[in-house]
Design a protein around this motif. Structure first.
Motif, mmCIF file in Angstrom:
data_model
loop_
_atom_site.group_PDB
_atom_site.id
_atom_site.type_symbol
_atom_site.label_atom_id
_atom_site.label_comp_id
_atom_site.label_asym_id
_atom_site.label_seq_id
_atom_site.Cartn_x
_atom_site.Cartn_y
_atom_site.Cartn_z
ATOM 1 N N LEU A 114 0.781 10.731 2.985
ATOM 2 C CA LEU A 114 0.898 10.670 1.510
ATOM 3 C C LEU A 114 2.567 10.187 1.316
ATOM 4 C CD1 LEU A 114 0.217 11.196 -1.563
ATOM 5 C CD2 LEU A 114 1.103 13.363 -1.084
ATOM 6 N N GLN A 115 3.310 10.811 2.041
ATOM 7 C CA GLN A 115 4.776 10.293 2.272
ATOM 8 C C GLN A 115 4.984 8.807 2.212
ATOM 9 O OE1 GLN A 115 6.208 13.415 0.870
ATOM 10 N NE2 GLN A 115 7.957 12.594 2.157
ATOM 11 N N ARG A 116 4.098 8.634 3.367
ATOM 12 C CA ARG A 116 4.145 7.042 3.696
ATOM 13 C C ARG A 116 4.106 6.132 2.594
ATOM 14 N NH1 ARG A 116 -0.617 5.189 7.236
ATOM 15 N NH2 ARG A 116 -1.476 5.603 4.922
ATOM 16 N N ASP A 117 2.980 6.455 1.942
ATOM 17 C CA ASP A 117 2.492 5.540 0.534
ATOM 18 C C ASP A 117 3.627 5.686 -0.440
ATOM 19 O OD1 ASP A 117 0.354 4.900 1.860
ATOM 20 O OD2 ASP A 117 -1.141 6.294 0.906
ATOM 21 N N ILE A 118 4.052 6.968 -0.598
ATOM 22 C CA ILE A 118 5.041 7.092 -1.601
ATOM 23 C C ILE A 118 6.417 6.429 -1.354
ATOM 24 C CG2 ILE A 118 6.868 8.928 -2.590
ATOM 25 C CD1 ILE A 118 4.419 11.190 -2.479
ATOM 26 N N TYR A 119 6.643 6.283 -0.413
ATOM 27 C CA TYR A 119 8.064 5.534 0.072
ATOM 28 C C TYR A 119 7.591 4.135 0.520
ATOM 29 C CZ TYR A 119 10.485 10.040 -0.426
ATOM 30 O OH TYR A 119 11.026 11.052 -1.026
ATOM 31 N N ASP A 120 6.328 3.798 0.450
ATOM 32 C CA ASP A 120 6.080 2.263 0.773
ATOM 33 C C ASP A 120 6.685 2.044 2.219
ATOM 34 O OD1 ASP A 120 4.932 0.583 -0.745
ATOM 35 O OD2 ASP A 120 6.476 0.091 -2.027
ATOM 36 N N VAL A 121 6.281 2.951 3.227
ATOM 37 C CA VAL A 121 6.603 2.748 4.643
ATOM 38 C C VAL A 121 5.703 1.949 5.237
ATOM 39 C CG1 VAL A 121 7.238 3.540 6.775
ATOM 40 C CG2 VAL A 121 7.979 4.831 4.573
ATOM 41 N N LYS A 122 5.813 0.649 5.785
ATOM 42 C CA LYS A 122 4.880 0.019 6.671
ATOM 43 C C LYS A 122 4.077 0.580 7.612
ATOM 44 C CE LYS A 122 6.760 -4.721 6.074
ATOM 45 N NZ LYS A 122 7.772 -5.546 6.731
ATOM 46 N N ARG A 123 2.911 0.490 7.850
ATOM 47 C CA ARG A 123 2.000 1.240 8.736
ATOM 48 C C ARG A 123 2.795 1.227 10.071
ATOM 49 N NH1 ARG A 123 -3.501 3.110 7.291
ATOM 50 N NH2 ARG A 123 -3.475 2.586 4.998
ATOM 51 N N SER A 124 3.306 0.074 10.656
ATOM 52 C CA SER A 124 3.532 0.109 11.929
ATOM 53 C C SER A 124 4.773 0.815 12.016
ATOM 54 C CB SER A 124 3.718 -1.498 12.247
ATOM 55 O OG SER A 124 4.694 -1.904 11.389
ATOM 56 N N ASP A 125 5.838 0.605 10.998
ATOM 57 C CA ASP A 125 7.030 1.555 11.189
ATOM 58 C C ASP A 125 6.697 2.888 11.210
ATOM 59 O OD1 ASP A 125 8.352 -0.756 11.072
ATOM 60 O OD2 ASP A 125 8.814 -0.876 8.791
ATOM 61 N N PHE A 126 5.921 3.252 10.023
ATOM 62 C CA PHE A 126 5.460 4.648 10.105
ATOM 63 C C PHE A 126 5.066 5.226 11.449
ATOM 64 C CE2 PHE A 126 1.867 7.646 9.423
ATOM 65 C CZ PHE A 126 2.629 8.516 8.670
ATOM 66 N N ASP A 127 4.010 4.477 12.105
ATOM 67 C CA ASP A 127 3.352 5.091 13.099
ATOM 68 C C ASP A 127 4.582 5.177 14.531
ATOM 69 O OD1 ASP A 127 0.906 5.035 12.165
ATOM 70 O OD2 ASP A 127 0.288 2.970 13.000
ATOM 71 N N LYS A 128 5.537 4.250 14.448
ATOM 72 C CA LYS A 128 6.749 4.232 15.207
ATOM 73 C C LYS A 128 7.599 5.378 15.124
ATOM 74 C CE LYS A 128 10.437 1.609 16.756
ATOM 75 N NZ LYS A 128 11.438 0.358 16.353
ATOM 76 N N ARG A 129 7.894 5.555 13.696
ATOM 77 C CA ARG A 129 8.647 6.871 13.368
ATOM 78 C C ARG A 129 8.121 8.052 13.550
ATOM 79 N NH1 ARG A 129 14.000 8.120 12.655
ATOM 80 N NH2 ARG A 129 14.429 9.196 10.811
#
Lengths: 319, 267
Positions: A114-129
């Motif tokens: 949900l945080q990923r979607d709210i902050y518009d983080v790309k999936r690849s960046d999100f997974d890495k982070r």
């Protein structure tokens, strides 16, 4: 370069009370902040100390844009926080130790998505982070567990992970280690320190645990009764308010106690089998010489005054 | 918000997915709710049957029209409950009083959207859909020929009605920013919405005026139902859209004023 700047920030809370006898509305005003000036540079780890009701959390909420100040100038990352521009909100994060921002009945990973979607983080960046943060906080194994089935320490680690997923530039931490056991406190401090040093994230921390402040913050701001009492390095705080070193001598027998009684110094006291001397400057050198002459090295302990004692002393003075 | 429509859709979708996962973890809760809903519908059908055993019409509407309108009203209640009601209730219950609203205010999204949408009830969407099917089924039983135009305008007015219903709900809750403990506010519109189930003609002129122009609950259900059964009236459709627009702007304004007043809670 300053990324946080405030000038003369004031906040008054007004409460209205209707008096049924006189049929009048009475306004009760409480002054929470009485003109706070502050400048924070990028990458600083700033600690706020103050007794309950001093105004720390109020100030934090003004900086994060949750509350509007009654008057004064506030500039964080080039924005007036209360305008709540998305560009600003994307760059900050807030963790409150006493509250949960994540979904109580769901596994942490679902809240992270949900945080990923709210902050518009790309999936690849999100997974890495997420992988990076999970490794540091050691929470990989609990990502699939429901929040309500986690321990307080695990929950707080997940809260911290969620707040850093979008790589904020400024993070406001309101008592993040409250109620945690020593092991969890250490793990969280280690994580915060790493994030601050490696990623240059600016942290603003309020905590009643002075161990947090001592380990994380080079600079501290002390707030009392809505005013800034001290703003400077922690080391200088000790030098200013408690310059004395504390010499503790374990007195084995009556002979040692007699020797202690004959030492020539001003601030000495006996606490059971422990002789305590507080001294600084040239006197400290003289006293140390006497102490080492009369007692065995294994029985002597010289230390800085306890930071908690220093803070208690300051609060007592300002009350 | 329009600029970031894709983001809002994905966050809304994520809220739904999370809510579904939550409900699936406690399936009994949703099943009981659905069962209660079925029993309630059965009781209402018996209630209308009893009334129509004694009369031919209510406010000029026959049995099937009245039943269809009842289900249209239920579509509105259930969709509202599915999407926004629980979120808005949290505003009254704890978000303002306990300061949890803080978490919504620091997100780079519209706080009104976040608060309203953060606690959807998925099973209510199922009952809303079932009620929609029943509304259409009974509408077809009326013997009135329904054309594509009727359905298109009806669908549009359902959406307009939902927005208006949401606005009315939120407007009644906004005083919580000033008075903090106002749990009783949460059901004002819920109670008033009982009046949304019946044809407008059953109310005296003064009440009809209030329900059309002051607290426009008849715009939420009666106008869509009327558009389904009778030739669409541009005047009614235009009025529904305009009054909804006015209430939406008013709601946004009041929300922003409320946020200025918000003082969070101490730590």
């Amino acid at each position: 370069m300053n990324i946080i700047e405030t000038k003369n920030v004031r906040k008054n809370y007004t409460r209205s009370r209707f008096d049924w006898r006189t049929f009048k509305v009475e306004k009760i005003q409480k002054r929470a902040l009485l003109g706070i000036n502050l400048e924070v540079k990028r990458g600083e780890f700033l600690g706020f100390i103050g007794p309950n009701g001093a105004g720390k959390t109020t100030f934090l909420k003004i900086l994060s844009g949750i509350m509007i100040p009654t008057s004064g100038m506030v500039n964080v990352l080039g924005h007036y926080p209360f305008e709540k521009k998305y560009e600003y909100l994307r760059q900050i994060s807030l963790v409150m130790g006493q509250k949960n921002a994540l979904w109580w009945d769901l596994p942490a990973i679902d809240s992270f998505k949900l945080q990923r979607d709210i902050y518009d983080v790309k999936r690849s960046d999100f997974d890495k982070r997420l992988k990076e943060i999970c490794e540091i906080l050691d929470i990989e194994k609990i990502l699939g567990r429901r929040l309500r089935n986690m321990s307080l320490g695990e929950r707080m680690k997940c809260e911290l992970a969620a707040c850093l997923l979008h790589r904020p530039r400024v993070v406001f931490l309101d008592e993040p280690t409250i109620g945690l056991d020593v092991v969890s406190q250490r793990a969280i401090r280690k994580f915060l320190k790493k994030m601050n040093e490696e990623e240059g994230i600016t942290f603003i921390l309020t905590s009643h645990y002075l161990a947090d402040i001592e380990e994380l913050c080079e600079r501290v701001v002390i707030i009392g009764n809505g005013q800034k009492i001290y703003d400077g390095r922690l080391k200088e705080l000790k030098e200013k308010y408690a310059p004395d070193k504390v010499i503790q001598i374990f007195l084995n027998d009556l002979e040692d106690k007699k020797k202690f009684a004959h030492l020539e110094c001003k601030n000495k006291r006996l606490e059971g089998d422990l002789g305590v001397i507080e001294s600084h400057g040239p006197e400290l050198v003289k006293v140390s010489e006497q102490v080492f002459k009369n007692f065995g090295v294994e029985n002597i302990l010289i230390s800085d005054p306890d930071i908690e004692e220093v803070v208690v002393k300051i609060f007592a003075e300002t009350r | 918000m329009v600029k970031n429509l894709g983001k809002y859709i994905s966050v809304g979708y994520r809220f739904m997915v999370n809510a579904l996962k939550r409900d699936l973890m406690i399936p009994g809760k949703s099943l009981v709710h659905i069962l209660v809903e079925v029993v309630m519908v059965a009781i209402m059908l018996i209630y209308f049957q009893v009334i129509f055993n004694n009369t031919q019409s209510i406010g000029g509407w026959n049995y099937y029209q009245t039943i269809s309108m009842y289900f249209i009203a239920r579509v509105m209640f259930d969709t509202d409950q599915a999407l926004t009601r629980s979120g808005l209730r949290m505003l009254i219950k704890g978000l303002v009083r306990e300061g949890d609203l803080d978490f919504f205010l620091i997100k780079p999204m519209d706080s009104m959207f976040m608060v309203a949408m953060h606690k959807p009830q998925i099973y209510k969407l199922l009952t809303a859909f079932a009620n929609l099917v029943l509304a259409i089924y009974f509408a077809n039983k009326t013997g009135i020929a329904l054309h594509v135009g009727n359905y298109v305008w009806f669908a549009l007015l359902i959406v307009v009605g939902l927005v208006l219903y949401f606005c009315l709900n939120l407007i009644t809750l906004i005083p919580v920013f000033w008075f903090i403990r106002l749990q009783s506010l949460k059901d004002i519109i819920g109670k008033l919405s009982t009046a949304m189930r019946y044809p407008a003609a059953i109310y005296p002129t003064s009440m009809r005026f209030v329900f059309y122009f002051v607290i426009p609950i008849l715009v939420i259900t009666y106008i869509p139902a009327e558009t389904l059964f009778y030739p669409p009236s541009i005047l009614n459709i235009g009025y529904a859209i305009i009054i909804t627009g006015i209430f939406f702007v008013l709601t946004r304004k009041l929300w922003k004023i409320g946020l200025i007043k918000y003082n969070s809670a101490s730590s």
